[in-house]
Design an enzyme around this catalytic site. Structure first.
Site, mmCIF file in Angstrom:
data_model
loop_
_atom_site.group_PDB
_atom_site.id
_atom_site.type_symbol
_atom_site.label_atom_id
_atom_site.label_comp_id
_atom_site.label_asym_id
_atom_site.label_seq_id
_atom_site.Cartn_x
_atom_site.Cartn_y
_atom_site.Cartn_z
ATOM 1 N N ASP A 42 13.356 56.325 71.003
ATOM 2 C CA ASP A 42 13.504 57.006 69.722
ATOM 3 C C ASP A 42 12.378 58.019 69.637
ATOM 4 O O ASP A 42 11.195 57.639 69.640
ATOM 5 C CB ASP A 42 13.397 56.024 68.554
ATOM 6 C CG ASP A 42 14.632 55.165 68.388
ATOM 7 O OD1 ASP A 42 15.646 55.450 69.039
ATOM 8 O OD2 ASP A 42 14.575 54.197 67.605
ATOM 9 N N ASP A 88 8.092 58.784 60.419
ATOM 10 C CA ASP A 88 9.353 59.179 61.062
ATOM 11 C C ASP A 88 9.608 60.683 60.991
ATOM 12 O O ASP A 88 10.688 61.126 60.594
ATOM 13 C CB ASP A 88 10.543 58.438 60.431
ATOM 14 C CG ASP A 88 10.607 56.981 60.842
ATOM 15 O OD1 ASP A 88 10.277 56.674 61.996
ATOM 16 O OD2 ASP A 88 10.978 56.142 59.999
ATOM 17 N N ASP A 145 4.832 54.378 58.775
ATOM 18 C CA ASP A 145 5.832 54.971 59.649
ATOM 19 C C ASP A 145 6.494 56.158 58.952
ATOM 20 O O ASP A 145 7.431 55.981 58.170
ATOM 21 C CB ASP A 145 6.868 53.892 59.988
ATOM 22 C CG ASP A 145 7.612 54.178 61.270
ATOM 23 O OD1 ASP A 145 7.354 55.231 61.870
ATOM 24 O OD2 ASP A 145 8.443 53.351 61.672
ATOM 25 N N HIS A 162 6.378 53.963 66.371
ATOM 26 C CA HIS A 162 5.972 52.569 66.467
ATOM 27 C C HIS A 162 4.789 52.405 67.413
ATOM 28 O O HIS A 162 3.902 51.578 67.180
ATOM 29 C CB HIS A 162 7.139 51.715 66.946
ATOM 30 C CG HIS A 162 8.282 51.671 65.980
ATOM 31 N ND1 HIS A 162 9.474 51.031 66.267
ATOM 32 C CD2 HIS A 162 8.421 52.186 64.735
ATOM 33 C CE1 HIS A 162 10.293 51.153 65.234
ATOM 34 N NE2 HIS A 162 9.680 51.857 64.300
ATOM 35 N N ASP A 186 24.664 51.742 57.638
ATOM 36 C CA ASP A 186 24.668 53.200 57.483
ATOM 37 C C ASP A 186 26.080 53.745 57.341
ATOM 38 O O ASP A 186 26.297 54.746 56.653
ATOM 39 C CB ASP A 186 24.048 53.896 58.708
ATOM 40 C CG ASP A 186 22.705 53.335 59.089
ATOM 41 O OD1 ASP A 186 21.931 53.012 58.189
ATOM 42 O OD2 ASP A 186 22.440 53.218 60.303
ATOM 43 N N GLU A 228 13.679 46.546 70.270
ATOM 44 C CA GLU A 228 12.798 47.647 69.865
ATOM 45 C C GLU A 228 11.486 47.125 69.300
ATOM 46 O O GLU A 228 11.483 46.467 68.255
ATOM 47 C CB GLU A 228 13.495 48.534 68.828
ATOM 48 C CG GLU A 228 12.654 49.725 68.398
ATOM 49 C CD GLU A 228 13.454 50.716 67.579
ATOM 50 O OE1 GLU A 228 12.843 51.430 66.773
ATOM 51 O OE2 GLU A 228 14.691 50.777 67.735
ATOM 52 N N HIS A 250 23.345 51.991 62.400
ATOM 53 C CA HIS A 250 23.340 50.619 61.905
ATOM 54 C C HIS A 250 24.650 50.408 61.140
ATOM 55 O O HIS A 250 25.212 51.355 60.580
ATOM 56 C CB HIS A 250 22.212 50.359 60.893
ATOM 57 C CG HIS A 250 20.829 50.545 61.395
ATOM 58 N ND1 HIS A 250 20.225 51.779 61.484
ATOM 59 C CD2 HIS A 250 19.896 49.639 61.790
ATOM 60 C CE1 HIS A 250 18.983 51.632 61.923
ATOM 61 N NE2 HIS A 250 18.754 50.345 62.108
#
Length: 434
Positions: free
Chosen positions: A295, A308, A306, A270, A103, A231, A100
């Site tokens: 992902d 991750d 979430d 997700h 980031d 997404e 991103h």
């Protein structure tokens, strides 16, 4: 160069019997699977945000990672973060990475300053890419963290926020194009609503559709050859997300005439939040020819948010890659690890070990999926279950009406008997390969 990963050597493939925690036991990039190198099947990518930008906070506590580039508030630290990132790519032999804008550059507060720092850092990253050889799988814009996005980006009730979002996405597409990115992703982090009491849903959906059309138009205008991806994600952070799951996104894209220009970037975490399995989401996308990229992570099944986490479940991963292989595999997409360390895993070695383990799990899953494809057992059982539809009489029924079908039932005395779905048999079959 930094000394962040000092003492950690380049990860190598040592085979299934290796006990080296920083060696690959299953991921051999040059191994041929179904006629293609394993690396070319999997197309691994590191997520810049979770691996380098995330500081280890959660809803109940602050940062736990003390990285030398924290706080991430100036270009010197942004470049240090890039140095460390490419050192990790070299250690892992990563072919791709993803980012991103927020980031890789510090937030400056206004668009002109953000644009300047984005251009500066992507020039720096471009030089790193040339020397290391790691490529950009996709870029995207963070339009959910800053307070300006609290009511959405393209769906925001304030047209100035829509304009800021449009300018931000343009800058990120330009940066992705400059770096040779193979895709561009739009994740509607706050494209949804909390309550209908203050929401004009139809207007927001129309604005979101128009925004995406602008993105597609701009892609063609500048000659960007990559794929535009959206997404899906349910609930978090908005209570009602417009991009809930694969089927919802496909319906949205068709409504606004974008189904031929945009594909999906699907995430396992997700899928779980939407109440689906990952293989379900992939099967929905592949059935419509709209799978772009994935992902790869997982959620904690005992938590409702979430988490991750890095993947560690070979059967789940194998079934995901089975559907990907059956659809012809990735084109411009790949396997991005949108996963983060646990906030207690604070050592640099933890970051390397997490990616090595995830890459090994994906390699095992890919090989199991390929073996199932070659064996053909699942395909054979599927064909057998639906074989009745191959007759001329069954096919003609689909061209008939209710009256004609009713007459056939009466004339032939049709009274069907249920047939076993053989679920346990098929589950046992899969377990032979994983």
């Amino acid at each position: 160069m930094s000394d962040f990963f000092e003492g950690i050597e380049k990860a190598r493939f040592e085979g299934a019997e290796s006990t080296n925690p920083l060696a690959f036991r299953h991921y051999n990039p040059d191994e041929i699977v179904l006629g293609k190198r394993m690396e070319d099947h999997l197309r691994f990518a590191v997520a810049w945000w979770h691996s380098f930008a995330w500081e280890g906070g959660d809803p109940f506590g602050g940062a736990t990672f003390e990285r030398p580039w924290h706080p991430q508030d100036d270009m010197g630290r942004a470049k240090m973060k890039a140095d460390v990132a490419f050192e990790m790519f070299e250690i892992l032999g990563q072919p791709y990475f993803c980012w991103h804008d927020a980031d890789i550059r510090p937030e400056q507060g206004d668009f002109a300053a953000n644009l300047k720092t984005l251009e500066e850092i992507t020039d720096y990253i471009g030089e790193k890419m040339q020397s290391v050889g790691t490529k950009l799988l996709w870029g995207t814009a963070n339009m959910f963290s800053h307070r300006r996005w609290m009511a959405g980006a393209s769906t925001n009730p304030d047209p100035d926020v829509f304009a800021f979002a449009a300018a931000t996405v343009k800058s990120c597409i330009d940066a992705t194009h400059k770096l040779g990115g193979e895709n561009y992703v739009l994740w509607g982090g706050r494209e949804g609503y909390e309550t209908l009491l203050n929401t004009d849903m139809q207007a927001e959906l129309d604005h979101m559709g128009r925004f995406l059309s602008m993105v597609v138009d701009y892609k063609h205008k500048i000659g960007f050859k990559g794929t535009i991806l959206v997404e899906p994600k349910p609930q978090e952070p908005s209570k009602h997300q417009y991009d809930f799951d694969a089927a919802t996104c496909i319906g949205f894209l068709r409504k606004y005439g974008l189904e031929n220009d945009v594909k999906l970037n699907l995430e396992q975490g997700h899928a779980i939040l939407a109440g689906h399995s990952f293989e379900h989401e992939i099967a929905v996308a592949t059935a419509e020819g709209m799978l772009g990229s994935i992902d790869m992570n997982r959620n904690d099944y005992q938590s409702g948010w979430d988490t991750d986490q890095f993947p560690n479940n070979t059967p789940e991963v194998a079934l995901a890659y089975y559907h990907i292989l059956k659809s012809g595999g990735f084109s411009t997409g790949g396997t991005n690890f949108d996963a983060k360390l646990r906030r207690q895993s604070i050592d640099p070695q933890d970051l390397i070990a997490a990616h090595i383990g995830a890459m090994d799990i994906c390699a095992r899953g890919l090989k199991a999926a390929a073996a199932m494809v070659e064996d053909g057992g699942l395909a054979m059982e599927l064909a057998k279950r639906y074989s009745g539809w191959q007759t001329d009489e069954a096919q003609s029924m689909l061209e008939s009406g209710l009256e004609e079908i009713t007459a056939r039932v009466l004339d032939q005395g049709i009274n069907p008997k249920p047939r076993s779905g053989r679920q346990e048999y098929l589950e046992n079959y899969v377990n032979r390969f994983v």
